[in-house]
Each structure stands twice: as structure tokens, then as C-alpha cells.
Design an enzyme around this catalytic site. Structure first.
Site, PDB file in Angstrom:
ATOM      1  N   SER A 184      63.567  16.355 -11.999  1.00 59.27           N
ATOM      2  CA  SER A 184      64.544  17.440 -11.930  1.00 59.27           C
ATOM      3  C   SER A 184      64.840  17.731 -10.481  1.00 59.27           C
ATOM      4  O   SER A 184      64.067  17.383  -9.596  1.00 59.27           O
ATOM      5  CB  SER A 184      63.982  18.692 -12.596  1.00 59.27           C
ATOM      6  OG  SER A 184      62.951  19.206 -11.775  1.00 59.27           O
ATOM      7  N   LYS A 185      65.980  18.379 -10.270  1.00 60.58           N
ATOM      8  CA  LYS A 185      66.401  18.571  -8.879  1.00 60.58           C
ATOM      9  C   LYS A 185      65.469  19.522  -8.134  1.00 60.58           C
ATOM     10  O   LYS A 185      65.428  19.520  -6.914  1.00 60.58           O
ATOM     11  CB  LYS A 185      67.860  19.024  -8.812  1.00 60.58           C
ATOM     12  CG  LYS A 185      68.162  20.350  -9.451  1.00 60.58           C
ATOM     13  CD  LYS A 185      69.602  20.748  -9.144  1.00 60.58           C
ATOM     14  CE  LYS A 185      69.952  22.042  -9.824  1.00 60.58           C
ATOM     15  NZ  LYS A 185      70.965  21.944 -10.825  1.00 60.58           N
ATOM     16  N   ARG A 186      64.699  20.297  -8.860  1.00 62.48           N
ATOM     17  CA  ARG A 186      63.773  21.204  -8.181  1.00 62.48           C
ATOM     18  C   ARG A 186      62.589  20.440  -7.591  1.00 62.48           C
ATOM     19  O   ARG A 186      62.083  20.777  -6.554  1.00 62.48           O
ATOM     20  CB  ARG A 186      63.276  22.280  -9.151  1.00 62.48           C
ATOM     21  CG  ARG A 186      64.089  23.576  -9.056  1.00 62.48           C
ATOM     22  CD  ARG A 186      63.777  24.510 -10.184  1.00 62.48           C
ATOM     23  NE  ARG A 186      64.335  24.040 -11.448  1.00 62.48           N
ATOM     24  CZ  ARG A 186      63.605  23.641 -12.486  1.00 62.48           C
ATOM     25  NH1 ARG A 186      62.308  23.676 -12.435  1.00 62.48           N
ATOM     26  NH2 ARG A 186      64.183  23.225 -13.591  1.00 62.48           N
TER      27      ARG A 186
END
Ligand code: GLU
Length: 533
Positions: A290-292
Site C-alpha cells: 500500500s502507498k502508506r
């Protein structure tokens, strides 16, 4: 400027590729015109590598089968959609060389294709028309429940440990009840009736037979908000039907949406496409990427100096393989071999090392001029950041190709690889200069002897072989270890312990600069060796 000579070791030959056995790929049996696939990104974030992988699989499938690849912008989430994200997505796809046949931004045309417009915000009348049809056939209804009421019901369900679903309060309102709500000024949403206790079954090309109980879908589905804007599940079904999409190829995260779409296709009375849900892309610890937690923006990989040939090759192998050992595959080879039915259903782990390796492989395959062109912005960046003192000329870059091309992992690592050549000076750290088995005085003696040998060599030819031989003789004569002297020379002339091969490095640096850097290191060591009074 470096006074390097032009006689260098020949690096030719290493780029020749061994012939590989090509497996036969079973041809698809679809008729050419049947296949219409699409990528439908929402411009609510930069181009994500998962979207790029999905786009690529659609593209490869379309090209392999002679089908049509459509690009549709799903921009109905106006609060989160931006033009900048749209541009990032379009540019990222263009950079990857993923080309669509219908959609926005083809050549100079704002959009191309007989099924447009390809931006959902320009298709609002179509959704309104489809919603009206579903309402007229009682397949959908107006729901007046307020957000507060829905929230209260959610809490009640939570407390009662019931699954969260719409309770159907407005599913069968009488005309008078609706009129009363209207009179109150309530603005209704439109809900699509989801049948209870029905199993939606479909054969997914990747995952095989899938069955999902409609009871798990959360009850009747909001398809149009109270402000009249349509929602994702609805627009996707309306558009996939309107654009005659034959195969919906998308990420596995959409698998649970598919029964809703199938029900909508049925209700709209349109054919149901085939589905292929691609495996998730996972971090090495097998958590969802995920982009996090991870670098997911394609632009970030581009900035790091991954080249599109390698990035596309890598994306293609995220969940798919040819079934052979083949790893380095061009676009044409990917198109020829791609087969949707051999896509893996298990999660695909993103392996950065493999991506870097592939990038190196593709860098080796570039023509020297092409590589120099691609490196130019990165070299300019080194200058702007003050890490080099002048820009190498194209001739200098050409001369360095034997060093660069076999070793460069990414374009952005060019500074690390050859930056020391284009600096006025290097400040060699004494702690690095003095090999473990030596002290400062021995190192100074070693470097002085090496300097004399190198200066002598420089009077004649200046090539790697010509440098290596007398230096090895020197080491032997003095009873030193080659590793010790060569490391001291390496640090003296580059400031670093890890560089391209030493003799190539000195050739690239040129005789004058090599000697000057050795002198400077010797001076530094002399300062160390003389005890302070
Ligand atoms: N707009 C959706 C997304 O970006 C498209 C999903 C689909 O392919 O149906 O995830």
C-alpha cells in the site's frame, strides 16, 4: 578536463545473447473483434504500480488477441479527483509505452474512439438514463434514510453483532410515504435491489469458479447519491456494457465487487463480460503493498532511473510467467507469450532486487547513444547538486561506456558509479587509505612506488592492461599483497573503497588526474606519519 587516453579494453561481446528455447503458447480461440478490454483508473492519486500492472495485462491481452484496449477515466469522485493526478496517470502510462486504442489523449487528439466520451463526468446523462430504467422497472428505488439514521442503524447492528447491511426501510415505500419525505425536503438516494439468498457464480479466468452469496453484499446498494451523482459500482457496470467490454481484467481487490456488477448487468439486460482478477501485489513480508508502507507511485520508480523496458518487463512478471526460465522479455516477446489463463492466483511479491537486476539487464541492451541520452538529466542533476564539478562530454561518456553499461543498476546511480571522475579533487579519508595490514608510512611508501610506476607507464600507452602489469610486478618485487596496494590506490584516486575495476577507473580518470590524486593522498599520509612535535 581529464586527459584520458582513448585506448581501452574492448568490452564487446558480452552483450551477445544466448539463444533461448521459445515455448509454444496455445493460441486464443476468441474471434478478433470480440475482445474489448479496459483500464479504468480514478484520478484520485498518482499512477499506482498496481494500476500500471493491471493496465499492462489488459494491454498485453488485447495485443496478443488482436483485441481493443480502452482507457476510461473514472472521475466521478470529484472531491478527490484532480487534473494533476490525471496527468500523472496519463504520463506514467505513456512512459511505460502502454498504448490504448480508445480513450483520452491519443496523439494530438483529445480523445479517440466510437464509444466515447471516455471520462465518466462527461457521461452523466447515460447514468441518469440507466437509473431511470432501473427505477421504472422497480429494480431500484428512492431511499430517504438520512446519514444519521443509517449511522444509528449501523451502531445497532454492531451492538447486536449482526452483519452490517442496509435494513431495507425504504424498499417498499408507498407513493404517499415518498411524497411525505419529499415534502420534508429530504433528498433521496437511489438504491439498487440486491436479491437475498442468491449465490452469484462466475468462472474467473484467473481464479476459477467463484461463488459469492448475495447476503454478504451489505443489502441494497446506493447507485446514485442524493445530489444526483452516480457511484462507482453503477458507473462501472453501465460503462462496461456501453463500451462493449468483453473481459474485465482488474485487481483481486475488486473480486467482492463483481457480484454487484453481475447483478447490475443482469438488471440492465446486457451481456455479462468475462472476469479475470489479478493477484494482489505484496510486500516481501506478504502484507498488501500500500502507498502508506511502500513505494507504489510509478513516477518514483521513474525518478530513480528505472527504464520503462525493464519496468514493463518486471510488471509483466508480477503474477505471470512464461512458464520457462525466461526473464528478460521485450514488449514484443511479452505480447507474443502473454496468456491470461496462466496468470497466477497467488499474491505476487514485489522483489526490488529482481527489478534492479532486470533494469541492469535492460541498460546493457541499450545502444550507447541512447543510454547517454537517458543519463543526461541524471548527470545534470549530479552537477546541480554539487556532487560533480563539470558535465562530462558525450565523448567522455562514450569512453566510459565499458565501465557504465555493465554495472549501472539504475540511471540515478550514475553519480555513484562515475561521479568521482568529474570532480576537481577527491578528499580521501586516511582511515580508508591505510589498508588493515599497513600503517600510514607503509601506505605512503606503497603509493609513492605506485606513483612512479604509473607515471612511467603514462609516458607510453594509457590502458588498463598497460597499468596492471607493472603494478603487479611492483607488488611482487616488494613482497606486498596486491589487495593492499590496489585498495590504497583505489581510495587515493576515487575517495572510495568500492568502484569499477581499478585499472579501468584509472584509464577513465586519465594520467594527469590519477597522478595528482596520488600526490594528494601521499601528502595527507605524510602529515599523518610525521608525529607532531
Ligand atoms: N476505478 C476503479 C479503480 O481504479 C476501476 C476498477 C475496475 O477496473 O472496475 O480501481
Amino acid at each position: 578536463m581529464p586527459d584520458s587516453g582513448h585506448r581501452r579494453r574492448c568490452a564487446g561481446g558480452s552483450r551477445a545473447r544466448a539463444p533461448v528455447a521459445r515455448p509454444a503458447v496455445a493460441p486464443y480461440t476468441y474471434r478478433m473483434t470480440d475482445i474489448r478490454v479496459r483500464i479504468a483508473p480514478s484520478p484520485t492519486g498518482p499512477l499506482h504500480l498496481g494500476t500500471a500492472r493491471t493496465a499492462l495485462f489488459n494491454f498485453l491481452f488485447a495485443r496478443h488477441t488482436g483485441g481493443t484496449f480502452i482507457f476510461r477515466l473514472e472521475d466521478t469522485d470529484q472531491a478527490r479527483s484532480t487534473e494533476a493526478f490525471e496527468l500523472d496517470i496519463l504520463e506514467g502510462m505513456q512512459w511505460l509505452g502502454i498504448r490504448w486504442d480508445e480513450g483520452p489523449g491519443i496523439g494530438d487528439e483529445p480523445e479517440r474512439g466510437a464509444y466515447g466520451p471516455y471520462r465518466q463526468m462527461q457521461r452523466l446523462p447515460r447514468y441518469a438514463e440507466a437509473a431511470a430504467k432501473l427505477l421504472a422497472e422497480d429494480k431500484a428505488y428512492y431511499c430517504y434514510c438520512s446519514p444519521e439514521e443509517l449511522e444509528a442503524e449501523r451502531h445497532r447492528q454492531e451492538a447486536a453483532r449482526e452483519p452490517s447491511r442496509y435494513n431495507g426501510r425504504c424498499a417498499h415505500l408507498a407513493a404517499a410515504e415518498r411524497a411525505a419525505f419529499d415534502a420534508e425536503g429530504r433528498r433521496p438516494v437511489i438504491r439498487f435491489r440486491i436479491p437475498e439468498r442468491r449465490v452469484i457464480a462466475f468462472d474467473d479466468i484467473v481464479r476459477g469458479h467463484v461463488e459469492i452469496d448475495t447476503n454478504a453484499l451489505g443489502g441494497d446498494l446506493v447507485i446514485v447519491r442524493s445530489d444526483g451523482t452516480p457511484l462507482y459500482h453503477f458507473t462501472v457496470a453501465v460503462d462496461d456494457a456501453a463500451m462493449a467490454i468483453s473481459h474485465v481484467i482488474r485487481g483481486e481487490d475488486h473480486l467482492s465487487n463483481t457480484p454487484k456488477h453481475i447483478l447490475l448487468f443482469e438488471a440492465l439486460g446486457v451481456p455479462i463480460p468475462q472476469f479475470a482478477h489479478l493477484p494482489l501485489i505484496l510486500n516481501p513480508d506478504r502484507t498488501k503493498m500500500s502507498k502508506r508502507k511502500s513505494q507504489t507511485a510509478v513516477a518514483a520508480y521513474r525518478a530513480e532511473g528505472f527504464i520503462p523496458e525493464a519496468f514493463v518487463n518486471y510488471l509483466a512478471l508480477l503474477g505471470w510467467s512464461t512458464g520457462t526460465e525466461e526473464e528478460v522479455l521485450s514488449e514484443a516477446e511479452l505480447i507474443e507469450r502473454f496468456n491470461l489463463s496462466t496468470v497466477n492466483s497467488a499474491g505476487a511479491v514485489f522483489d526490488r532486487e529482481r527489478l534492479i537486476w532486470l533494469n541492469g539487464q535492460w541498460i546493457r541492451r541499450l545502444a550507447a547513444d541512447d543510454l547517454i541520452d537517458r543519463l543526461r538529466p541524471y548527470v545534470a542533476g549530479e552537477l546541480a547538486a554539487g556532487r560533480i564539478d563539470w558535465l562530462p562530454t558525450d565523448d567522455e561518456m562514450h569512453a566510459l561506456m565499458p565501465i557504465i553499461q555493465e554495472r549501472l543498476p539504475t540511471l540515478a546511480s550514475i553519480g555513484d558509479l562515475i561521479g568521482f571522475i568529474f570532480r576537481n579533487d577527491v578528499d580521501a579519508d586516511v582511515a580508508l587509505l591505510v589498508p588493515k595490514r599497513w600503517d600510514a608510512a607503509t601506505t605512503a611508501t606503497g603509493l609513492e612506488a605506485a606513483r612512479a610506476t604509473i607515471a612511467e607507464t603514462g609516458k607510453g600507452s594509457w590502458d588498463a592492461h598497460g597499468l596492471e602489469e607493472p603494478l603487479r610486478r611492483l607488488v611482487e618485487d616488494r613482497g606486498w599483497k596486491a589487495g593492499d596496494l590496489f585498495m590504497a590506490i583505489r581510495v587515493a584516486v576515487t575517495g572510495r573503497t568500492a568502484t569499477p575495476p581499478l585499472f579501468d577507473t584509472m584509464v577513465a580518470l586519465g594520467c594527469g588526474r590519477t597522478l595528482a590524486r596520488l600526490d594528494r593522498a601521499i601528502e595527507k599520509l605524510a602529515g599523518q606519519a610525521t608525529p607532531n612535535p
